[in-house]
Design a protein around this motif. Structure first.
Motif, PDB file in Angstrom:
ATOM      1  N   ARG A   1      14.349   5.604   0.283  1.00  0.00           N
ATOM      2  CA  ARG A   1      14.645   6.789  -0.977  1.00  0.00           C
ATOM      3  C   ARG A   1      12.837   7.467  -0.824  1.00  0.00           C
ATOM      4  O   ARG A   1      12.832   8.112  -1.131  1.00  0.00           O
ATOM      5  N   TYR A   2      11.619   6.830  -0.947  1.00  0.00           N
ATOM      6  CA  TYR A   2      10.546   6.648  -1.131  1.00  0.00           C
ATOM      7  C   TYR A   2       9.690   6.648   0.557  1.00  0.00           C
ATOM      8  O   TYR A   2      10.050   5.195   1.270  1.00  0.00           O
ATOM      9  N   LEU A   3       8.664   7.374   0.911  1.00  0.00           N
ATOM     10  CA  LEU A   3       7.876   6.918   1.705  1.00  0.00           C
ATOM     11  C   LEU A   3       6.359   7.109   1.278  1.00  0.00           C
ATOM     12  O   LEU A   3       6.010   7.823  -0.150  1.00  0.00           O
ATOM     13  N   PHE A   4       5.493   5.790   1.614  1.00  0.00           N
ATOM     14  CA  PHE A   4       3.678   6.184   0.747  1.00  0.00           C
ATOM     15  C   PHE A   4       3.290   5.714   2.220  1.00  0.00           C
ATOM     16  O   PHE A   4       3.794   4.951   2.744  1.00  0.00           O
ATOM     17  N   LYS A   5       2.173   6.142   1.453  1.00  0.00           N
ATOM     18  CA  LYS A   5       0.461   6.040   2.540  1.00  0.00           C
ATOM     19  C   LYS A   5      -0.529   4.878   1.759  1.00  0.00           C
ATOM     20  O   LYS A   5      -0.854   6.538   0.716  1.00  0.00           O
ATOM     21  N   LEU A   6      -0.530   4.365   2.117  1.00  0.00           N
ATOM     22  CA  LEU A   6      -1.784   4.031   1.433  1.00  0.00           C
ATOM     23  C   LEU A   6      -3.106   4.510   2.015  1.00  0.00           C
ATOM     24  O   LEU A   6      -3.388   3.584   2.929  1.00  0.00           O
ATOM     25  N   VAL A   7      -3.780   4.400   1.328  1.00  0.00           N
ATOM     26  CA  VAL A   7      -5.403   4.545   2.154  1.00  0.00           C
ATOM     27  C   VAL A   7      -6.593   4.072   1.603  1.00  0.00           C
ATOM     28  O   VAL A   7      -7.270   4.774   0.668  1.00  0.00           O
ATOM     29  N   TYR A   8      -7.417   3.577   2.307  1.00  0.00           N
ATOM     30  CA  TYR A   8      -8.210   3.073   1.179  1.00  0.00           C
ATOM     31  C   TYR A   8      -9.796   2.956   1.976  1.00  0.00           C
ATOM     32  O   TYR A   8      -9.749   2.446   3.197  1.00  0.00           O
ATOM     33  N   ASP A   9     -10.903   3.612   1.727  1.00  0.00           N
ATOM     34  CA  ASP A   9     -12.434   3.869   2.026  1.00  0.00           C
ATOM     35  C   ASP A   9     -13.107   2.464   1.835  1.00  0.00           C
ATOM     36  O   ASP A   9     -13.597   1.848   0.685  1.00  0.00           O
ATOM     37  N   GLU A  10     -13.050   1.773   2.722  1.00  0.00           N
ATOM     38  CA  GLU A  10     -13.575   0.298   2.374  1.00  0.00           C
ATOM     39  C   GLU A  10     -15.376   0.533   1.755  1.00  0.00           C
ATOM     40  O   GLU A  10     -15.872  -0.330   0.672  1.00  0.00           O
TER      41      GLU A  10
END
Length: 312
Positions: A260-269
């Motif tokens: 139903r949905y798509l996600f993309k998590l972005v984490y700048d360390e």
């Protein structure tokens, strides 16, 4: 003659009255166009409001059905610490794709399989025959090196049991694109490029979304950010299903589930910043403002950055 002339030609006052009357009876072309535009905008606003209302209801249903992070932690604890160690140990060969080497925490399922590739790691679900999530590590060097020629040779991953994997036949005539979770455009070597076409890295994705908002506003934007970042950027991408509906909706002989949905998590360390692109898997989806990491956790019940973010 004067009389006939005066009767045949209306007076200036009469002519002005008739013109005014004509203007009242028949709006000008510009006014008609403006009225049509207003009607169209009104319809668009109404449609958008209905869509937002529907998505709001779906999100609340997601939270109810998938459970809160606390509930999921309790499920993990009930499984037993030994199983937790084994589950996390499955990624022993590719911990570098996770911030601090720590994979996401979620309740394990019997058909989940950890898969390591050259440039990404996948937790795969044999129930949905899609990834649960796909993890990558990007930085300036990795993005600069991602210049391989796209192969487009999709394949079923032989490391997965036949009953738990998608096949090429599942996508034939489905009307959905084979949407990458770890994008082909991120791959730094020819072998990594070839691996990215494993169907274990793929979900059924709405074509216009895959080729439009997702490709430009999410995938390309993430690469652009990583290319300018001072250090490592950890990216986790995946599908989200609405269990009460999506479990019965699939494509192909293998019934590959459509998210139903798509996600993309972005984490700048380095900067200790995290944000999430959250898109409905729909041809009508356009670019949207990212949501917070906390909101992603609330919607999915999964701690994607355990013990890493937020950081004091």
């Amino acid at each position: 003659m004067v009389k006939e002339f005066s009767e045949s030609v209306p007076s200036a006052k009469t002519s002005k009255t008739r013109k005014t009357s004509q203007r009242i009876r028949r709006p000008s072309k510009h006014r008609r166009i403006f009225a049509l535009l207003l009607a169209a905008v009104g319809l668009s606003v109404s449609s958008c409001a209905d869509r937002l209302l529907q998505e709001g209801r779906e999100l609340e249903q997601l939270v109810r059905e998938l459970g809160t992070p606390k509930q999921n932690h309790q499920r993990v604890s009930r499984v037993g610490s030994g199983h937790q160690r084994n589950a996390s140990g499955d990624f022993a060969a590719c911990r570098q794709f996770f911030a601090n080497g720590r994979p996401p925490v979620l309740a394990p399922q019997p058909t989940q399989r950890a898969l390591c590739y050259d440039a990404f790691a996948i937790l795969h679900s044999g129930a949905s025959k899609t990834p649960v999530y796909v993890a990558e590590k990007l930085n300036r060097a990795a993005v600069a090196d991602a210049d391989e020629v796209r192969t487009n040779r999709f394949f079923a991953d032989a490391r997965l049991r036949p009953a738990e994997r998608a096949t090429l036949d599942d996508y034939k005539g489905s009307g959905f694109d084979r949407g990458h979770m770890a994008p082909a455009g991120n791959m730094p070597t020819a072998q990594a490029m070839a691996q990215s076409f494993s169907l274990a890295n793929i979900v059924p994705q709405a074509p216009q979304h895959n080729q439009g908002a997702w490709r430009v506003s999410v995938e390309a934007a993430t690469r652009k950010y990583a290319a300018k970042a001072s250090g490592d950027v950890y990216v986790i991408t995946g599908p989200v299903f609405l269990p009460s509906i999506d479990e019965s909706q699939g494509i192909g002989p293998g019934n590959v589930r459509v998210p139903r949905y798509l996600f993309k998590l972005v984490y700048d360390e380095d900067r200790n910043r995290a944000w999430v692109h959250w898109h409905r898997n729909d041809n009508a989806t356009r670019a949207a403002q990212p949501i917070s990491y906390e909101e992603l956790v609330r919607r999915t019940g999964i701690e994607f950055l355990p013990g890493v973010y937020p950081r004091g």
